[in-house]
Enzyme design. Structure first.
Site, short mmCIF file in Angstrom:
data_model
loop_
_atom_site.label_atom_id
_atom_site.label_comp_id
_atom_site.label_asym_id
_atom_site.label_seq_id
_atom_site.Cartn_x
_atom_site.Cartn_y
_atom_site.Cartn_z
N LYS A 8 -16.20 49.32 21.78
CA LYS A 8 -16.59 49.87 20.48
C LYS A 8 -17.80 49.14 19.95
O LYS A 8 -18.12 48.01 20.35
CB LYS A 8 -15.44 49.79 19.48
CG LYS A 8 -14.85 48.39 19.25
CD LYS A 8 -15.62 47.52 18.28
CE LYS A 8 -14.97 46.15 18.09
NZ LYS A 8 -15.82 45.22 17.33
N PRO A 118 -17.59 43.11 28.86
CA PRO A 118 -17.79 41.69 28.54
C PRO A 118 -16.63 41.11 27.72
O PRO A 118 -16.02 41.81 26.91
CB PRO A 118 -19.09 41.69 27.71
CG PRO A 118 -19.75 42.99 28.03
CD PRO A 118 -18.64 43.96 28.29
N ALA A 121 -17.70 39.21 23.44
CA ALA A 121 -18.97 39.80 23.04
C ALA A 121 -18.87 40.64 21.77
O ALA A 121 -19.85 41.23 21.35
CB ALA A 121 -19.53 40.65 24.18
N LEU A 123 -17.12 43.37 21.42
CA LEU A 123 -17.06 44.80 21.76
C LEU A 123 -15.63 45.32 21.84
O LEU A 123 -15.41 46.52 22.05
CB LEU A 123 -17.77 45.05 23.09
CG LEU A 123 -19.28 44.76 23.09
CD1 LEU A 123 -19.82 44.83 24.51
CD2 LEU A 123 -20.02 45.74 22.19
N GLY A 124 -14.65 44.44 21.70
CA GLY A 124 -13.26 44.88 21.64
C GLY A 124 -12.67 45.35 22.95
O GLY A 124 -11.73 46.15 22.95
N SER A 127 -8.96 44.67 23.21
CA SER A 127 -8.21 45.53 22.29
C SER A 127 -8.10 46.94 22.85
O SER A 127 -7.06 47.60 22.71
CB SER A 127 -8.92 45.57 20.93
OG SER A 127 -8.92 44.29 20.33
N ASP A 160 -8.30 45.17 15.65
CA ASP A 160 -9.06 46.38 15.95
C ASP A 160 -8.42 47.22 17.06
O ASP A 160 -9.02 48.19 17.53
CB ASP A 160 -10.51 46.05 16.31
CG ASP A 160 -10.63 45.09 17.48
OD1 ASP A 160 -9.59 44.65 18.00
OD2 ASP A 160 -11.77 44.77 17.87
#
Length: 279
Positions: A8, A118, A121, A123-124, A127, A160
């Site tokens: 995300k 990654p 980073a 970017l979740g 999650s 998240d």
């Protein structure tokens, strides 16, 4: 069952206030980005796995890690080129199985996760893995769980995680688990994500030194403005603390604007940055 959990991006990320429970109230827009993803396969019992042989042939040594739950009902295999430096049974996908197993009788399962998104980073990716795993485990076990029920479980795994149950643009508030659908049209923009090598930002480091503050305008009003106007008003509050520790990230952000981006920002608590370019 195989899925490809995507990452995300955060369009705006405001840290509004510290809560009595130690968390912070946030205001952000989560947007899915499919340009980076993991590969997640979950099977029941001794069903055939399309992923197992690939992982064994491609990865070796510390790149590959396995764990078996104490009751023997879950086998998890993790693979990552940079190495797996966390306990497999503590991976969010394994925790997703354990969370559902607390309430439902689940069959024995095997999880195969190839980490190519990654780590650290913002970017979740972890999650996303958790949310996708919850849905897959529920389907394999024949559980009739709604998106709202899955999101409630996901929120217990991470702030998240719930977003990835819906996996479409959502305004996030509270810890990030309170979600509201939001229509945003980025079809006129090309999105590029940059993940600097050698920089992994922990969430704790990102919060260290940050000063929460209320915003005069809610995020939805800022997002309603043309993309070309976002540069000076759509901000990620974590950039203040993260850029101070990692000046290279500030340099990369400026280079994105120098290359013609109409908007650039850090995603989440970093270190990834993304840029929007007009097509």
């Amino acid at each position: 069952m195989i899925a490809y959990p995507n990452v995300k991006l955060n369009l705006g990320l405001h840290v509004l206030r510290r809560r009595p429970d130690g968390y912070h109230d946030l205001d952000t827009l989560f947007v899915p980005y499919t340009g980076l993803h993991d590969t997640l396969e979950i099977i029941t019992g001794d069903d055939y796995s399309r992923t197992s042989a690939h992982l064994q042939e491609t990865y070796s040594g510390t790149q590959l890690a396995q764990g078996i739950s104490p009751d023997g009902k879950l086998l998890i295999t993790l693979a990552r080129k940079e190495g797996v430096d966390w306990e497999p049974l503590k991976d969010l996908t394994a925790r997703a199985y354990g969370l559902l197993a607390e309430q439902y009788k689940l069959p024995p399962m095997k999880i195969y996760l190839e980490k190519t998104s990654p780590v650290g980073a913002g970017l979740g990716g972890g999650s996303a893995d958790a949310a996708f795993a919850l849905r897959m485990i529920a389907e394999l076990a024949g559980l009739d769980l709604s998106d709202a029920e899955l999101a409630a479980y996901a929120a217990r795994l991470g702030s998240d995680c719930a977003f990835f149950v819906y996996n479409r643009p959502m305004l996030g508030s509270g810890r990030g688990e309170i979600l509201e659908p939001f229509d945003i049209d980025l079809s006129g923009c090309r999105v590029e994500v940059t993940v600097p090598e050698g920089i992994a930002v922990s969430t704790a480091d990102a919060y260290r030194g940050i000063v929460p503050q209320e915003r005069e305008k809610p995020l939805r009003e800022i997002l309603a403005r043309p993309v070309e106007e976002w540069k000076d008003v759509l901000v990620n509050d974590f950039e203040t603390t993260v850029f101070a520790k990692y000046p290279r990230l500030a340099e990369i952000k400026q280079s994105l604007y120098d290359a013609g981006a109409v908007y650039a920002a850090m995603s989440g608590s970093g270190s990834a940055l993304f840029a929007l370019y007009r097509k």
